[in-house]
Scaffold this motif. Sequence first.
Motif, short mmCIF file in Angstrom:
data_model
loop_
_atom_site.label_atom_id
_atom_site.label_comp_id
_atom_site.label_asym_id
_atom_site.label_seq_id
_atom_site.Cartn_x
_atom_site.Cartn_y
_atom_site.Cartn_z
N ILE A 2 -2.71 -11.22 -8.89
CA ILE A 2 -1.99 -12.17 -9.72
C ILE A 2 -0.61 -11.62 -9.98
N TRP A 3 0.20 -12.38 -10.66
CA TRP A 3 1.62 -12.08 -10.83
C TRP A 3 2.03 -12.45 -12.24
N LEU A 4 3.05 -11.78 -12.76
CA LEU A 4 3.66 -12.17 -14.04
C LEU A 4 5.11 -12.53 -13.79
N PRO A 5 5.62 -13.52 -14.51
CA PRO A 5 7.04 -13.86 -14.34
C PRO A 5 7.92 -12.67 -14.69
N PRO A 6 9.14 -12.65 -14.15
CA PRO A 6 10.05 -11.54 -14.47
C PRO A 6 10.25 -11.43 -15.99
N THR A 7 9.95 -10.25 -16.54
CA THR A 7 9.99 -10.06 -17.99
C THR A 7 10.47 -8.64 -18.29
N LEU A 52 6.83 -7.54 -22.65
CA LEU A 52 5.58 -7.81 -21.95
C LEU A 52 4.41 -7.88 -22.92
N ASP A 53 3.47 -8.77 -22.62
CA ASP A 53 2.24 -8.89 -23.37
C ASP A 53 1.22 -7.94 -22.76
N ALA A 54 0.73 -6.98 -23.56
CA ALA A 54 -0.17 -5.94 -23.05
C ALA A 54 -1.45 -6.53 -22.46
N GLN A 55 -1.98 -7.59 -23.05
CA GLN A 55 -3.21 -8.18 -22.53
C GLN A 55 -2.98 -8.81 -21.16
N LYS A 56 -1.83 -9.44 -20.96
CA LYS A 56 -1.52 -10.02 -19.65
C LYS A 56 -1.35 -8.93 -18.59
N VAL A 57 -0.74 -7.83 -19.01
CA VAL A 57 -0.59 -6.70 -18.08
C VAL A 57 -1.96 -6.13 -17.73
N GLN A 58 -2.84 -6.01 -18.72
CA GLN A 58 -4.19 -5.50 -18.46
C GLN A 58 -4.93 -6.41 -17.48
N THR A 59 -4.81 -7.72 -17.67
CA THR A 59 -5.46 -8.67 -16.77
C THR A 59 -4.91 -8.53 -15.35
N LEU A 60 -3.61 -8.36 -15.23
CA LEU A 60 -2.98 -8.17 -13.93
C LEU A 60 -3.55 -6.93 -13.25
N PHE A 61 -3.68 -5.82 -13.99
CA PHE A 61 -4.24 -4.60 -13.41
C PHE A 61 -5.72 -4.76 -13.08
N PHE A 91 9.95 -6.60 -12.96
CA PHE A 91 8.66 -6.78 -12.28
C PHE A 91 7.80 -5.53 -12.38
N ALA A 92 7.96 -4.76 -13.45
CA ALA A 92 7.27 -3.47 -13.57
C ALA A 92 5.75 -3.57 -13.41
N PRO A 93 5.06 -4.46 -14.13
CA PRO A 93 3.59 -4.47 -14.00
C PRO A 93 3.14 -4.85 -12.59
N TYR A 94 3.75 -5.87 -12.01
CA TYR A 94 3.34 -6.30 -10.68
C TYR A 94 3.59 -5.18 -9.66
N GLY A 95 4.79 -4.61 -9.69
CA GLY A 95 5.12 -3.53 -8.77
C GLY A 95 4.20 -2.34 -8.95
N ALA A 96 3.93 -1.97 -10.20
CA ALA A 96 3.04 -0.83 -10.46
C ALA A 96 1.64 -1.11 -9.94
N SER A 97 1.16 -2.33 -10.11
CA SER A 97 -0.19 -2.66 -9.63
C SER A 97 -0.25 -2.60 -8.11
N LYS A 98 0.82 -2.99 -7.44
CA LYS A 98 0.84 -2.95 -5.98
C LYS A 98 1.02 -1.53 -5.46
N HIS A 99 1.77 -0.70 -6.20
CA HIS A 99 1.85 0.72 -5.84
C HIS A 99 0.47 1.36 -5.96
#
Length: 163
Positions: A1-6, A11-20, A61-69
Amino acid sequence: IWLPPTPIVDLDAQKVQTLFDVNVMGVFNGMQVAAQHMQRQQQGTIINIVSTSALGVRPLFAPYGASKHAAKALTHSARQELKEFNIHVQGIYPGKANTSLFGAPIDQKTAEISLLPEDIAKKIIENLERDTPFHDLIITKENYPYDFCEMIDGSFHHVVIEE
């Protein structure tokens, strides 16, 4: 999944957790189950769809990039661990794809650089049919605006889908 540029501070921590949970733990869980089965067979191929976002970083795009790394690291580590069982682990790094991932329909400029899912699938199949498939395959259109030449090492192979 993806989060809009933020910005990271917003960033919402729960959305980041869901992304991870999806982007990292989904890769981990899928690989673990597949590898257990393949170890018993003493062979197999695991294909992880990662993203070109695993090859660099972009602001907002920190959370998305970090999850893909993280997905890339899991892929590379599993490749080393599982080779003794004749299990091949491949990373596929597509550029932007023309899917519903981003919500709203994409604009014309984005559409011009976006891959069709069926084109990505064709390149994955072509890679699998090679005598010696590439371990890491970057797939982009020729007009993709990001240059990964400085970010990739010899283990990556870049294929370009021409218009």
